[in-house]
Design a protein around this motif. Structure first.
Motif, PDB file in Angstrom:
ATOM      1  N   GLN A 124       0.293   4.106  -2.696  1.00 20.23           N
ATOM      2  CA  GLN A 124       0.068   5.538  -2.180  1.00 20.23           C
ATOM      3  C   GLN A 124       0.911   6.560  -2.960  1.00 20.23           C
ATOM      4  OE1 GLN A 124       0.776   6.161   1.604  1.00 20.23           O
ATOM      5  NE2 GLN A 124      -0.576   8.014   1.867  1.00 20.23           N
ATOM      6  N   GLN A 156      -7.722   8.478   1.755  1.00 20.61           N
ATOM      7  CA  GLN A 156      -7.968   7.730   0.558  1.00 20.61           C
ATOM      8  C   GLN A 156      -7.319   6.403   0.398  1.00 20.61           C
ATOM      9  OE1 GLN A 156      -6.331  10.763  -2.226  1.00 20.61           O
ATOM     10  NE2 GLN A 156      -8.302  11.136  -2.990  1.00 20.61           N
ATOM     11  N   LEU A 157      -6.093   6.155   1.086  1.00 23.84           N
ATOM     12  CA  LEU A 157      -5.538   4.958   1.285  1.00 23.84           C
ATOM     13  C   LEU A 157      -6.205   3.920   1.962  1.00 23.84           C
ATOM     14  CD1 LEU A 157      -3.088   3.151   0.072  1.00 23.84           C
ATOM     15  CD2 LEU A 157      -1.744   4.023   2.225  1.00 23.84           C
ATOM     16  N   LYS A 180      -0.629   8.732  -5.684  1.00 29.00           N
ATOM     17  CA  LYS A 180      -0.551   9.975  -5.028  1.00 29.00           C
ATOM     18  C   LYS A 180      -1.935  10.224  -4.144  1.00 29.00           C
ATOM     19  CE  LYS A 180       2.474  12.284  -8.186  1.00 29.00           C
ATOM     20  NZ  LYS A 180       2.485  12.560  -9.464  1.00 29.00           N
ATOM     21  N   LEU A 181      -2.164   9.327  -3.202  1.00 29.10           N
ATOM     22  CA  LEU A 181      -3.338   9.057  -2.351  1.00 29.10           C
ATOM     23  C   LEU A 181      -3.037   9.729  -1.055  1.00 29.10           C
ATOM     24  CD1 LEU A 181      -4.518   5.458  -3.367  1.00 29.10           C
ATOM     25  CD2 LEU A 181      -5.305   7.468  -4.197  1.00 29.10           C
ATOM     26  N   SER A 182      -4.029  10.232  -0.395  1.00 29.12           N
ATOM     27  CA  SER A 182      -3.798  10.682   0.839  1.00 29.12           C
ATOM     28  C   SER A 182      -4.033   9.586   1.534  1.00 29.12           C
ATOM     29  CB  SER A 182      -4.842  11.802   1.214  1.00 29.12           C
ATOM     30  OG  SER A 182      -6.111  11.360   1.217  1.00 29.12           O
ATOM     31  N   GLU A 183      -3.736   9.852   3.078  1.00 26.83           N
ATOM     32  CA  GLU A 183      -3.645   8.767   4.136  1.00 26.83           C
ATOM     33  C   GLU A 183      -5.149   8.050   4.174  1.00 26.83           C
ATOM     34  OE1 GLU A 183      -1.463   6.901   6.033  1.00 26.83           O
ATOM     35  OE2 GLU A 183      -0.025   7.778   4.874  1.00 26.83           O
ATOM     36  N   TYR A 191       0.860  -1.361   0.068  1.00 21.98           N
ATOM     37  CA  TYR A 191      -0.061  -0.076   0.021  1.00 21.98           C
ATOM     38  C   TYR A 191       0.796   1.221  -0.004  1.00 21.98           C
ATOM     39  CZ  TYR A 191      -4.212  -2.792   0.505  1.00 21.98           C
ATOM     40  OH  TYR A 191      -5.122  -3.592   0.249  1.00 21.98           O
ATOM     41  N   LYS A 192       2.011   1.240   0.718  1.00 21.62           N
ATOM     42  CA  LYS A 192       3.079   2.435   0.377  1.00 21.62           C
ATOM     43  C   LYS A 192       3.226   2.742  -0.967  1.00 21.62           C
ATOM     44  CE  LYS A 192       2.970   3.335   4.824  1.00 21.62           C
ATOM     45  NZ  LYS A 192       2.263   4.402   5.493  1.00 21.62           N
TER      46      LYS A 192
END
Length: 145
Positions: A66, A75-76, A70-73, A62-63
């Protein structure tokens, strides 16, 4: 390392390193590992294999997702939860199909047991009637009745 699925073979010749295989098709998968040595005995050297298989949502980094998307926390985390819900749904469907198969097997077995009991009872009644008839004829021949 070679991974074979129902739809084909995927592989890579490498002496060391990682081999990553991702599939979206369910079913049976085979993993074949073989050493590169052509000798029968490796002369005392050892071969060490570390096999780590991640299945389901645990297989995703997931890192990396992300950073790539370019996802926010938040959204992730929503994405992780959606994938967990999807995995739970798949597991429930699998358990339902197993339960249906087990129910079919149980009902089939119960039907066979019932017919076996009916056959045994019929044979027992026929043999009893035959013995009664045979004994009646025997006693009449001996003039005991």
């Amino acid at each position: 390392a070679v991974v074979s699925t129902q739809s084909g073979h995927y592989g890579r010749d490498t002496n060391e390193g990682q081999f990553v295989f991702t599939t979206h098709t369910p079913g049976e998968h085979h993993i074949c590992l073989s050493p590169n040595s052509t000798r029968w005995f490796s002369g005392g050297s050892r071969l060490r294999v570390h096999l780590n298989i991640d299945v389901g949502e645990h297989a995703n980094d997931y890192k990396q997702i992300q950073a790539k998307e370019k996802l926010s926390e938040l959204q992730l985390r929503v994405r992780q939860l959606l994938e967990q819900v999807d995995q739970i749904t798949k597991e429930q469907n699998y358990q339902r199909s197993r339960e249906e198969r087990f129910r079919f097997t149980s009902e089939s077995t119960n039907t066979r047991v019932l017919w076996w009991a009916v056959a045994q009872t019929s044979i027992l009644l026929l043999v009893g009637a035959w013995q009664m008839r045979h004994l009646k004829g025997f006693f009449e021949a001996k003039k005991l009745v």
